[in-house]
Write a protein that holds these residues in place. Sequence first.
Motif, PDB file in Angstrom:
ATOM      1  N   ALA A 143       4.153 -17.116  15.276  1.00 39.14           N
ATOM      2  CA  ALA A 143       4.502 -15.969  14.434  1.00 39.14           C
ATOM      3  C   ALA A 143       3.706 -14.741  14.830  1.00 39.14           C
ATOM      4  O   ALA A 143       4.248 -13.633  14.911  1.00 39.14           O
ATOM      5  CB  ALA A 143       4.267 -16.305  12.968  1.00 39.14           C
ATOM      6  N   VAL A 150       8.114 -12.305  11.256  1.00 37.63           N
ATOM      7  CA  VAL A 150       8.221 -13.599  10.591  1.00 37.63           C
ATOM      8  C   VAL A 150       7.664 -13.469   9.176  1.00 37.63           C
ATOM      9  O   VAL A 150       6.581 -12.911   8.980  1.00 37.63           O
ATOM     10  CB  VAL A 150       7.457 -14.687  11.369  1.00 37.63           C
ATOM     11  CG1 VAL A 150       7.548 -16.027  10.649  1.00 37.63           C
ATOM     12  CG2 VAL A 150       8.011 -14.800  12.787  1.00 37.63           C
ATOM     13  N   SER A 244      13.004 -14.919  10.034  1.00 37.55           N
ATOM     14  CA  SER A 244      12.635 -14.240  11.280  1.00 37.55           C
ATOM     15  C   SER A 244      13.588 -13.072  11.477  1.00 37.55           C
ATOM     16  O   SER A 244      14.817 -13.257  11.448  1.00 37.55           O
ATOM     17  CB  SER A 244      12.720 -15.198  12.459  1.00 37.55           C
ATOM     18  OG  SER A 244      12.414 -14.540  13.678  1.00 37.55           O
TER      19      SER A 244
END
Length: 475
Positions: A143, A150, A244
Motif C-alpha cells: 500500500a 489504498v 484501491s
Amino acid sequence: MRGVPETTSPANVDFWRSLVSSLPGTAVLVFDHDLRYVVAGGEALEQQSMDARQIEGQLLSEALPPDRVAIYEPAYRAALAGEASVLELVSLNGERIYRVQVAPITSAAGVVVGGMSFAQDVTDARHADRELRESERRYRLLAENSSDVVMRVRPNGVILYVSPAVREVLGREPDEVVGCDRYSLVHPDHRAELERVYDQASSGERLAFVVTRMAHASGEWVWLETSTRAIRDDAGSVIEFQSSSRDVTARVMSERALRELEQRRDALIGQMMLSHDEERARIATVLHDDTMQVMTAALLMLDRLSMADDPSALREATIAARAMLADAVERARSITFELRPQLLEARGLDRAVEMIADRVRAESGCTVALALALPRFRDSDEWLAYMTVQETVRSIARRGGSGRLQIDLHYDGTYVNGLVRYEAAAGSATEPPLGLDLAAERIRLSGGHLEVEAEPGHTTVRFALPARRREQIPV
C-alpha cells in the motif's frame, strides 16, 4: 491459587493429578518450597517425551537442563514469595511455543504452601499472529509503495487508513484523511454511485468498481477508478472495506475528447456531403445556364449559316459561332479544373496554384503575387493543399473586390505552410471570409491547423498541412 488442598498429602496429590488429566494440551507442575516437583502431568509433557512420574519427586535442578533452570528458578521463587508471573518459551525440541503461568498456591489461611507452573501450547495461535502480522506488513508495504490510493474503511464509513499515494493523487496528507467519512471527498453527483459500490461489496460481490470525482486539495476534481471489497470475520460479518483508487483523469479526458472528435467528424461528414451536393448543383447550373446556352446559341447560328447567301454575313456568323464555342469550351475546362485539375496531377501544386491565380486575375481584376517553392507530394497531400488554397481564394474573392492578393507556399520538411493575404484597394471595403469552417475542420483532422485574421482593409489566412515528399513514400 487460594484455598486449595495442601500439596504434600497423598490425597491432595491425587487431586492435582485429577486436575491435570482434565486439561488437554497443557502441562501442570506443582512444586514445594524446596523447588521439588510434587505433581507433574499433562499432554504437553508427553508431547516433549518427558515422563511425569520421573519428574515427580525431583528438584527443579534435577528435572530440567541448566538453561531452563535459569529461566524458571526466579519465577518459582517469586511465586513462593506470593508473586505471579508469565513466561513464553520454546519447547526443548524447538517445535512448540508455550505460555507458562507461574503462581503461588495458598492455603485457606492465606499461607503460601507451594507453587504451580501451568504451561499452555500456543504454537498455532502464535503462528496465526505471526502470519497476520506478516500479512499486514506485506499489505502495508504494498500500500505504501503503490501509486494507487489504498484505503481501509470501517462499516460505519470512517476511514481507518489511507496510503501515502494520497499526497500525489489528491494533494493531501494521510493524517488529514484518516478519521473522515468515506463520502467527504466525493463529488456530490457521484455519492449515489459510491454507495452502490459499497452495497455490492457488502452483498458478496468480490470486487465492485466505480469511476468518480474526488476533491483535490487545490480545489480541482480528480477522476478516480476505485475497486472495493469487503473484509469479513469468521462469522461472515463485514469488519471493514478495502479499496484501491487510481487516477484516471487523463483517460476520462481522452475518452471525452474522442467522443467530441467523433461528433465533429460526423458533423464534418454531413457538411462534406452537403457541400458535395451543393457543388454538383452549382456545376449543373453553370453547365445549363452558361455552357449549354452558349452551345445552343451556336447551333442556332450554324443553322442560319446554312441558309445564308451573303459571303460577308457568312464569315461574320462563323466568327461569332466560333467565339461562342470557344467560350463554352473554356467554361467547361474551368469547371473540370475545379473538380480535378489535370495540371495538379501532371505538374504539381506550384502550377495548379498558378492556374488559380490566373483565373482570379481574369475574373476579379486583382493583382496577384505568388511565392511558391514546393516539391512534389503524394497525391492526397497535394489535393488537400490545392483544395485549401482554392477554397480560401474563392472565399476572399467572393467577399472582396479589386485589390492585391498574395499567395505564399513553402515546405519545411514536415508541413506545407501557406499564407493567403488579401488587401483591398484604396476606398474599398472588405468583409471576413465565409465558408472556411469545412476547410479548417478537414485540415485539423489531417493533423494541421488553419487560422483567419480579418481586419478592416485586409484579411489573412494561414494554414499548415502535414505532407510527405513523393520520394519519402515507400514503394
